[in-house]
Design a protein around this motif. Structure first.
Motif, short mmCIF file in Angstrom:
data_model
loop_
_atom_site.label_atom_id
_atom_site.label_comp_id
_atom_site.label_asym_id
_atom_site.label_seq_id
_atom_site.Cartn_x
_atom_site.Cartn_y
_atom_site.Cartn_z
N ARG A 29 0.93 -1.38 -0.21
CA ARG A 29 -0.19 0.08 0.07
C ARG A 29 0.85 1.33 -0.01
N ASP A 30 0.62 2.30 -0.71
CA ASP A 30 1.40 3.51 -0.87
C ASP A 30 1.79 4.06 0.33
N ASP A 31 0.53 3.97 1.23
CA ASP A 31 0.80 4.89 2.56
C ASP A 31 1.80 3.87 3.37
N ASP A 32 2.05 2.72 3.08
CA ASP A 32 3.18 2.11 3.93
C ASP A 32 4.52 2.13 3.55
N ILE A 33 4.90 2.36 2.38
CA ILE A 33 6.05 2.65 1.69
C ILE A 33 7.00 3.54 2.35
N PRO A 34 6.82 4.84 2.65
CA PRO A 34 7.67 5.75 3.57
C PRO A 34 8.48 4.84 4.79
N GLU A 35 7.52 4.19 5.62
CA GLU A 35 7.92 3.59 6.80
C GLU A 35 8.62 2.30 6.50
N TYR A 36 8.28 1.50 5.37
CA TYR A 36 8.96 0.23 5.11
C TYR A 36 10.47 0.59 4.76
N VAL A 37 10.55 1.64 3.92
CA VAL A 37 11.96 2.22 3.49
C VAL A 37 12.70 2.81 4.62
N GLN A 38 11.90 3.72 5.62
CA GLN A 38 12.96 4.38 6.55
C GLN A 38 13.48 3.01 7.48
N ASP A 39 12.63 2.04 7.55
CA ASP A 39 13.00 0.97 8.55
C ASP A 39 13.86 0.15 7.89
N GLY A 40 14.23 0.27 6.56
CA GLY A 40 15.07 -0.74 5.87
C GLY A 40 14.33 -2.07 5.50
N VAL A 41 13.25 -2.35 5.62
CA VAL A 41 12.49 -3.47 5.15
C VAL A 41 12.59 -3.58 3.61
N ALA A 42 12.39 -2.54 2.82
CA ALA A 42 12.42 -2.19 1.46
C ALA A 42 13.87 -1.11 1.50
N ASP A 43 14.80 -1.28 0.50
CA ASP A 43 15.95 -0.49 0.33
C ASP A 43 15.61 0.70 0.08
N ILE A 44 14.85 0.70 -1.22
CA ILE A 44 14.38 2.17 -1.85
C ILE A 44 12.89 1.72 -2.14
N GLY A 45 12.25 3.01 -2.70
CA GLY A 45 10.84 2.72 -3.20
C GLY A 45 10.43 3.87 -3.99
N ILE A 46 9.44 3.63 -4.65
CA ILE A 46 8.71 4.62 -5.53
C ILE A 46 7.24 4.90 -4.72
N VAL A 47 7.22 6.14 -4.52
CA VAL A 47 6.01 6.73 -3.77
C VAL A 47 5.80 8.12 -4.09
N GLY A 48 4.48 8.77 -3.79
CA GLY A 48 4.06 10.20 -4.03
C GLY A 48 4.79 10.95 -3.10
N GLY A 49 5.29 12.03 -3.46
CA GLY A 49 5.63 13.19 -2.37
C GLY A 49 4.75 13.49 -1.40
N ASN A 50 3.49 13.20 -1.71
CA ASN A 50 2.43 13.67 -0.80
C ASN A 50 2.46 12.61 0.33
N VAL A 51 2.73 11.23 -0.04
CA VAL A 51 2.68 10.21 1.07
C VAL A 51 3.98 10.48 2.14
N VAL A 52 5.15 10.85 1.42
CA VAL A 52 6.32 10.80 2.09
C VAL A 52 6.06 12.17 3.16
N ALA A 53 5.65 13.45 2.51
CA ALA A 53 5.48 14.57 3.28
C ALA A 53 4.38 14.21 4.58
N GLU A 54 3.45 13.30 4.17
CA GLU A 54 2.36 13.12 5.24
C GLU A 54 3.00 12.23 6.18
N LYS A 55 3.53 10.99 6.05
CA LYS A 55 4.06 10.25 7.09
C LYS A 55 5.44 11.00 7.83
N GLN A 56 5.98 11.67 7.20
CA GLN A 56 7.25 12.42 7.78
C GLN A 56 8.28 11.40 8.21
#
Ligand code: PRP
Ligand code: ZN
Length: 288
Positions: free
Chosen positions: A53-80
């Motif tokens: 789910r796009d909403d989960d991508i920033p956190e998975y990447v932050q925590d290193g579960v995924a190394d990199i991700g493609i996601v909207g800047g809106n989701v990255v900004a929202e999840k901080q």
């Protein structure tokens, strides 16, 4: 899963899914899609793609579960989330907007005072309201935000608008723009093993070349020798064009890489200057 491959998170189902996968294909990465699979490996690159789910991508990447991700800047900004932005990808452009029912007149942003706004982006919205010194009530919903005014749950909404179709279908209209977004390539901030860092560098290089290529086209045409200078002046070429001799000595072949959006501006000038057999070809990759 723990195979040393680079792990890339991509939206499972939504606006960015197809374009993200197309970008990988344009990078020469061969993937076979099986619907409903949450993880696939590329055939010709040490890459595993995780569908999330796009909403989960920033956190998975932050925590290193995924190394990199493609996601909207809106989701990255929202999840901080604490992630590194490697590249703006130029697709998935959209705007987070305040939208109101069609019959509603909202002329001044301060008329939002005291209103109830439904959104899936409470952090970005709160930030916007605070900056504009507006006191409104935010209702956080995880989906189907656009039907909340007709259900009487909220006065207006704050949601992503891309083509505007969703708003129209729900008898809403755009009012104020809150945040502009496009898709981003993000990475975990940790220090990667050298092998993995090499994979990231190589993927970023391929992405850059695919993005450059998308902005350009390969133009080929035959021109009268006498028109060479006029045509060269008209050409918005990235580099000096290639000129080739033809069997007919009064003619030349000219090849050039030009910005895609300029072709229709110059094509009548080219014809007027005697150009013929004009071909415009897509380019797969450009390494500058
Ligand atoms: C957004 C938004 C709308 C749609 C708007 O969803 O919530 O549903 O896009 O697009 P349109 O203006 O072209 O009709 P998004 O793709 O961000 O997915 P998600 O909210 O389901 O994660
Ligand atoms: Zn989402």
């Amino acid at each position: 899963m723990l195979n040393g491959n680079l792990k890339l998170a991509v939206q499972k189902k939504g606006r960015l899914t197809e374009k993200s996968l197309q970008l990988l294909k344009n990078c020469g990465i061969d993937i076979e899609l099986y619907s409903e699979r949450l993880l696939i490996s590329a055939r010709n690159f040490d890459l595993d793609i995780l569908f999330l789910r796009d909403d989960d991508i920033p956190e998975y990447v932050q925590d290193g579960v995924a190394d990199i991700g493609i996601v909207g800047g809106n989701v990255v900004a929202e999840k901080q989330s604490d992630v590194r932005i490697l590249k703006e990808l130029g697709f998935g452009k959209c705007t987070l907007m305040i939208a109101v029912p069609e019959h509603y007149e909202l002329n001044n942003i301060h008329e939002l005072n005291g209103k109830t706004i439904a959104t899936s982006y409470p952090a970005i919205l709160q930030n916007y309201l605070s900056e504009n010194k507006i006191n409104a009530k935010i209702i956080q919903l995880s989906g189907s935000v656009e039907i909340s005014p007709s259900l009487g749950v909220a006065d207006c909404i704050c949601d992503i608008v891309s083509t505007g179709t969703t708003l129209k279908m729900n008898h809403l209209k755009q009012s104020f723009s809150v945040y502009k977004s496009e898709s981003l390539l993000i990475s975990c901030k940790k220090i990667f093993e050298p092998e993995k860092q090499n994979l990231i560098d190589s993927l970023v290089m391929r992405i850059e070349s695919a993005l450059n290529a998308r902005k350009s086209k390969y133009l080929m045409m035959n021109i009268p020798k006498s028109s060479l200078n006029i045509i060269k002046e008209k050409l918005p070429a990235l580099k000096s064009p290639t000129i080739l001799a033809l069997a007919d000595e009064s003619m030349l072949a000219l090849h050039a890489v030009i910005p895609s959006d300029k072709f229709w501006e110059i094509q009548s000038d080219l014809k007027n200057a005697g150009a013929s057999d004009i071909l415009l070809l897509p380019i797969e990759n450009i390494i500058l």
